[in-house]
Design an enzyme around this catalytic site. Structure first.
Site, PDB file in Angstrom:
ATOM      1  CE  LYS A  56      -1.721   2.594   3.202  1.00 36.17           C
ATOM      2  NZ  LYS A  56      -1.695   3.960   2.595  1.00 36.17           N
ATOM      3  CB  SER A  58       4.697   8.601  11.825  1.00 38.55           C
ATOM      4  OG  SER A  58       3.520   7.847  12.065  1.00 38.55           O
ATOM      5  CB  THR A  59       7.656   6.970  16.054  1.00 36.97           C
ATOM      6  OG1 THR A  59       8.971   7.079  15.469  1.00 36.97           O
ATOM      7  CG2 THR A  59       7.763   6.180  17.348  1.00 36.97           C
ATOM      8  CD  GLU A  60       3.959   9.799  16.469  1.00 35.26           C
ATOM      9  OE1 GLU A  60       4.721  10.299  17.309  1.00 35.26           O
ATOM     10  OE2 GLU A  60       4.191   9.794  15.239  1.00 35.26           O
ATOM     11  N   GLY A  95       3.826   3.266  13.647  1.00 34.47           N
ATOM     12  CA  GLY A  95       4.633   2.065  13.884  1.00 34.47           C
ATOM     13  C   GLY A  95       4.282   1.382  15.196  1.00 34.47           C
ATOM     14  CD  GLU A 108      13.299   3.793   7.789  1.00 32.03           C
ATOM     15  OE1 GLU A 108      13.207   4.763   8.596  1.00 32.03           O
ATOM     16  OE2 GLU A 108      13.219   3.907   6.567  1.00 32.03           O
ATOM     17  CD  GLU A 128      10.794  12.154  11.672  1.00 33.67           C
ATOM     18  OE1 GLU A 128      11.639  11.708  10.886  1.00 33.67           O
ATOM     19  OE2 GLU A 128       9.817  11.480  12.072  1.00 33.67           O
TER      20      GLU A 128
END
Length: 450
Positions: free
Chosen positions: A157, A210-212, A214, A231, A362
């Site tokens: 996607k 993004s970390t959120e 992830g 990543e 970030e």
């Protein structure tokens, strides 16, 4: 299953970030579309791809790589139109690196017993892959090339703001006569990604973003047998010591934060400069920033393109305004911004402390936070004072100092006297909240083998 099909969900528009013109209307895949794609991938895996000898799989990967080279201009123009990045970056960096990844992993397809996973490593099955909007085609190559080389099939996607090069890649797969169902592209936003990640017949999840998101993916697959590679974000420190070649370092700083408008997870968004040279370096850096050309992404003289979306521009503005509010001093290049599209001038903040949000969060835009240090130990301490750990840069004339500092930095990739250099043979990935798993090189195969 090897064909373009009508989506069952609604459609959404993808626009040019430079002009806000509508480029195309794209179908939003719903859960039924995702299910059909996963079933097609499973059929292809069971009946064709996993049974095919590695040397035969390699032929398809080589073919895809050559077609990418042949259609390189077309891909580069489409990438710049849809993403907003300068054409010289998509033409000279992104597309050649995409082709290089397919060539590299084509070479691995019949040599998997040397990948470090035992004498007879096996593919995992169906890989669900979700990629971001900053390097749409390059992230696709990072995900698809190793997965196919190892004998997996994929459902990918692309980001909702940049789906066009992924759809053109699907056409390239048809042109290469790739067996139906080996590569499936589903377009859509968060709900489509959730349906893919949560699908019970997906064996492997790979995500860049993004970390959120992830963290949400990690929670969603917890308790299942799915393998996961994440990543995520970064807040890289670019450390310049007093013996560094200053002009070379300035070029590296500019490349580190303003390449791709700062839409880079490993961007050198924190500049740590030794106190004794900070004034001289900042003077030269500002002079160099003043020569950067911002404008039409399709003009080959453009250095800084458009911000990818209105939503991202809003976030960049909010965090930059916070920098002002917290007492940092803003300096930005004086330039006339186009009246249409999403634009933000190259900006740096001085007087930044480690407590400032612009030094911790970030921003994902062309904004540089400048901090100073006195000793190598202080530089390392400040560089590591972040929840992220994706990349870092070290600038010095002393080889021993490079090795000493790099060894102490908690970052997955450390560049020495350069920045943002990528190669298919080299693994890439992070520590801490920057994710886990590696992509690229031999290490990139491990995520797709058992």
């Amino acid at each position: 299953g090897g064909e373009f099909v009508e989506g069952r969900g609604t459609s959404f528009k993808t626009i040019s970030p430079a002009t806000e013109e509508v480029l195309a209307e794209v179908a939003e895949a719903d859960a039924a579309d995702v299910d059909a794609a996963v079933k097609a991938a499973r059929r292809a895996y069971d009946k064709v791809w996993s049974r095919m000898p590695g040397r035969e799989r390699a032929k398809y990967l080589y073919r895809i790589a050559r077609i990418i080279q042949e259609r390189g201009r077309e891909l580069a123009v489409l990438e710049s139109l849809d993403n907003g990045k300068p054409i010289k970056e998509s033409r000279d960096v992104d597309v050649p690196t995409v082709a290089a990844h397919f060539f590299y992993y084509a070479g691995w397809a019949d040599k998997l017993e040397y990948a470090g996973r035992g004498a007879d490593p096996q593919p995992l099955g169906v890989a669900g892959q979700v990629i971001p909007w900053n390097f749409p085609l390059l992230m696709l190559a990072w995900k698809i090339a190793p997965a196919l080389a190892c004998g997996n099939t994929v459902v990918l996607k692309p980001a909702e703001t940049t789906p066009l090069t992924a759809l053109l890649f699907a056409e390239i797969c048809q042109q290469a006569d790739l067996p139906p169902g080996v590569v499936n592209i589903v377009t859509g936003a968060g709900a489509t990604g959730q349906a893919l990640v949560g699908h019970p017949d997906v064996d492997k999840v790979a995500f860049t973003g993004s970390t959120e998101v992830g963290k949400a993916i990690a929670r969603a697959v917890a308790g299942t047998s799915k393998k996961v590679t994440l990543e995520l974000g970064g807040k890289a420190a670019n450390i310049v010591f007093d013996d560094a070649p200053i002009d070379q370092a300035v070029e590296g700083i500019v490349d580190g934060i303003f390449f791709n408008q700062g839409h880079v997870c490993c961007a050198g968004s924190r500049l740590l400069v030794q106190e004794s040279i900070s004034e001289e370096l900042l003077d030269r850096l500002k002079r160099r920033m003043s020569t950067l050309r911002m404008g039409d992404p399709l003009d080959k003289n453009t250095d800084i393109g458009a911000i990818n979306s209105g939503e991202q521009l809003k976030r960049i503005r909010e965090l930059s305004d916070l920098g002002d509010a917290e007492g940092a001093e803003r300096w930005e290049v004086a330039c006339d911004l186009p009246t249409k599209g999403y634009w933000f001038p190259p900006t740096l903040f001085t007087g930044v402390s480690q407590a400032h949000r612009i030094a911790r969060e970030e921003i994902f835009g062309p904004v540089l936070s400048v901090l100073t240090f006195r000793t190598p130990a202080e530089a390392v301490e400040k560089a590591n004072n972040t929840p992220y750990g994706l990349s870092a840069g070290v600038w010095t004339d002393k080889g021993s100092r490079i090795l000493s500092v790099a060894h102490q930095l908690r970052a997955g990739v450390v560049w020495a006297n350069t920045f943002n250099k990528f190669d298919p043979t080299s693994p890439f990935g992070g520590f801490k909240e920057s994710g886990y798993g590696r992509e690229g090189g031999r290490h990139g195969l491990e995520a797709y083998l058992k």
